[in-house]
Design an enzyme around this catalytic site. Structure first.
Site, PDB file in Angstrom:
ATOM      1  N   ARG A 209       0.847  -1.205   0.000  1.00 16.74           N
ATOM      2  CA  ARG A 209       0.000   0.000   0.000  1.00 16.74           C
ATOM      3  C   ARG A 209       0.874   1.243   0.000  1.00 16.74           C
ATOM      4  O   ARG A 209       0.517   2.265  -0.589  1.00 16.74           O
ATOM      5  CB  ARG A 209      -0.899   0.026   1.235  1.00 16.74           C
ATOM      6  CG  ARG A 209      -1.999  -0.964   1.181  1.00 16.74           C
ATOM      7  CD  ARG A 209      -3.065  -0.498   0.229  1.00 16.74           C
ATOM      8  NE  ARG A 209      -4.055  -1.528   0.097  1.00 16.74           N
ATOM      9  CZ  ARG A 209      -5.238  -1.356  -0.471  1.00 16.74           C
ATOM     10  NH1 ARG A 209      -5.562  -0.190  -0.958  1.00 16.74           N
ATOM     11  NH2 ARG A 209      -6.080  -2.341  -0.550  1.00 16.74           N
TER      12      ARG A 209
ATOM     13  N   ARG B 122      13.766  -6.217   5.208  1.00 12.97           N
ATOM     14  CA  ARG B 122      12.707  -7.177   5.571  1.00 12.97           C
ATOM     15  C   ARG B 122      11.441  -7.004   4.745  1.00 12.97           C
ATOM     16  O   ARG B 122      10.339  -7.309   5.217  1.00 12.97           O
ATOM     17  CB  ARG B 122      12.337  -7.065   7.052  1.00 12.97           C
ATOM     18  CG  ARG B 122      13.428  -7.552   7.979  1.00 12.97           C
ATOM     19  CD  ARG B 122      13.033  -7.380   9.426  1.00 12.97           C
ATOM     20  NE  ARG B 122      14.144  -7.786  10.272  1.00 12.97           N
ATOM     21  CZ  ARG B 122      14.072  -8.775  11.151  1.00 12.97           C
ATOM     22  NH1 ARG B 122      12.958  -9.442  11.309  1.00 12.97           N
ATOM     23  NH2 ARG B 122      15.113  -9.085  11.881  1.00 12.97           N
TER      24      ARG B 122
ATOM     25  N   ASP C  14     -14.423  -3.691   7.318  1.00 12.47           N
ATOM     26  CA  ASP C  14     -15.329  -4.766   7.706  1.00 12.47           C
ATOM     27  C   ASP C  14     -16.081  -4.306   8.946  1.00 12.47           C
ATOM     28  O   ASP C  14     -15.754  -3.259   9.507  1.00 12.47           O
ATOM     29  CB  ASP C  14     -14.550  -6.065   7.971  1.00 12.47           C
ATOM     30  CG  ASP C  14     -13.426  -5.874   8.971  1.00 12.47           C
ATOM     31  OD1 ASP C  14     -12.314  -5.513   8.542  1.00 12.47           O
ATOM     32  OD2 ASP C  14     -13.666  -6.033  10.170  1.00 12.47           O
TER      33      ASP C  14
ATOM     34  N   ARG D  44     -11.666  -1.390  -2.317  1.00  9.33           N
ATOM     35  CA  ARG D  44     -10.682  -1.025  -1.290  1.00  9.33           C
ATOM     36  C   ARG D  44      -9.755   0.080  -1.761  1.00  9.33           C
ATOM     37  O   ARG D  44      -9.400   0.962  -1.012  1.00  9.33           O
ATOM     38  CB  ARG D  44      -9.866  -2.247  -0.875  1.00  9.33           C
ATOM     39  CG  ARG D  44     -10.665  -3.131   0.039  1.00  9.33           C
ATOM     40  CD  ARG D  44      -9.919  -4.369   0.449  1.00  9.33           C
ATOM     41  NE  ARG D  44     -10.860  -5.257   1.104  1.00  9.33           N
ATOM     42  CZ  ARG D  44     -10.772  -5.648   2.362  1.00  9.33           C
ATOM     43  NH1 ARG D  44      -9.774  -5.284   3.099  1.00  9.33           N
ATOM     44  NH2 ARG D  44     -11.687  -6.427   2.888  1.00  9.33           N
TER      45      ARG D  44
HETATM   46  N1  HPA Z   1      -9.910  -6.249  13.996  1.00 10.33           N
HETATM   47  C1  HPA Z   1      -8.676  -5.750  14.143  1.00 10.33           C
HETATM   48  N2  HPA Z   1      -8.083  -5.024  13.210  1.00 10.33           N
HETATM   49  C2  HPA Z   1      -8.751  -4.784  12.075  1.00 10.33           C
HETATM   50  C3  HPA Z   1     -10.031  -5.278  11.856  1.00 10.33           C
HETATM   51  C4  HPA Z   1     -10.629  -6.043  12.875  1.00 10.33           C
HETATM   52  O1  HPA Z   1     -11.776  -6.509  12.742  1.00 10.33           O
HETATM   53  N3  HPA Z   1     -10.416  -4.893  10.612  1.00 10.33           N
HETATM   54  C5  HPA Z   1      -9.391  -4.180  10.093  1.00 10.33           C
HETATM   55  N4  HPA Z   1      -8.384  -4.102  10.977  1.00 10.33           N
END
Ligand code: HPA
Length: 234
Positions: free
Chosen positions: A24, A43, A204, A217
């Site tokens: 990203r 890394r 989400d 996204r």
């Molecule tokens: N939990 C933790 N971190 C996150 C989540 C989640 O549901 N979604 C995106 N980052």
């Protein structure tokens, strides 16, 4: 050079955007910066420095979780002199009013534990955003017409959470979303008197179970990068 960053002195800008995902960082640098040059690949953690509207900017991956972010942010601040650090990342929604694709500006970041726990021990420090960045980001988001929420988030140590009761308590107490990095970023900024903010896209939803289709996204991520850049140089 530091243990985890291969950049030479002067190759990192005072303003640093921090996505969790190194790819990203690459995408954002190629999309939004002029003359972007890769300055780290140790890394596989990619970092790029270029300019945005004539201002020098570095976009550098933080990795996932506070221990990883803490390593990069410590070195960016202590060894490279970073002054303004803005996390750009995703989070899980925790309130019905917060929809997938919305942006959250994290005013505070509640947490069970961070890499700084050893300093605070039984004291509950309140990690909070820099006000000037928060105000400018809110103005930028409003001008873009991006649905945006400003308030508290939860920085968790686990993605696969065996304590769903904690998430329920966070929702009950008005926390907008959950991610895994902002609290330590805010604590390090406080420790070294730097400016920090987390700008998050809801990818989400813990309450509704909704998830952002992968095709969407990139566009949502782009809004977030622009909000962060406008806030940094407001
Ligand atoms: N939990 C933790 N971190 C996150 C989540 C989640 O549901 N979604 C995106 N980052």
């Amino acid at each position: 050079m530091t243990i985890h960053i291969g950049a030479r002195p002067g190759e990192i800008a005072e303003t640093v955007l921090l996505p969790g995902d190194p790819y990203r960082a690459k995408w954002a640098a190629e999309t939004f910066l002029k003359d972007a040059v890769q300055i780290n690949q140790v890394r596989g953690m990619l970092g790029f420095t270029g300019t945005w509207n004539g201002n020098r900017v570095t976009i550098h991956g933080s990795g996932m979780g506070m221990p990883s972010l803490s390593i990069y942010v410590n070195e960016l601040i202590r060894d490279y002199g970073a002054q303004t650090l803005i996390r750009i990342g995703s989070c899980g929604g925790m309130q019905e009013k917060v929809k997938v694709r919305d942006v959250i500006l994290a005013m505070t970041a509640s947490t069970l534990s961070t890499p700084s726990r050893g300093i605070f021990r039984d004291l509950n420090f309140a990690p909070s955003a820099d006000w000037s960045l928060l105000r400018a980001a809110a103005a930028a988001a409003e001008a873009k017409g991006v649905p945006t929420h400003v308030g508290g988030i939860y920085s968790s140590d686990v993605f696969y959470d065996e304590r769903p009761d904690l998430n329920e308590q966070m929702t009950r107490h008005g926390i907008l979303g959950v991610e895994m990095e902002a609290a330590e970023l805010y604590i390090l900024a406080a420790r070294y008197a730097r400016r920090a903010l987390a700008v998050l896209t809801v990818s989400d939803h813990l309450v509704t179970g909704e998830a952002l289709p992968s095709a969407d996204r990139e566009r949502s991520f782009g809004d977030m990068v622009e909000i962060a850049l406008e806030a940094a140089f407001a």
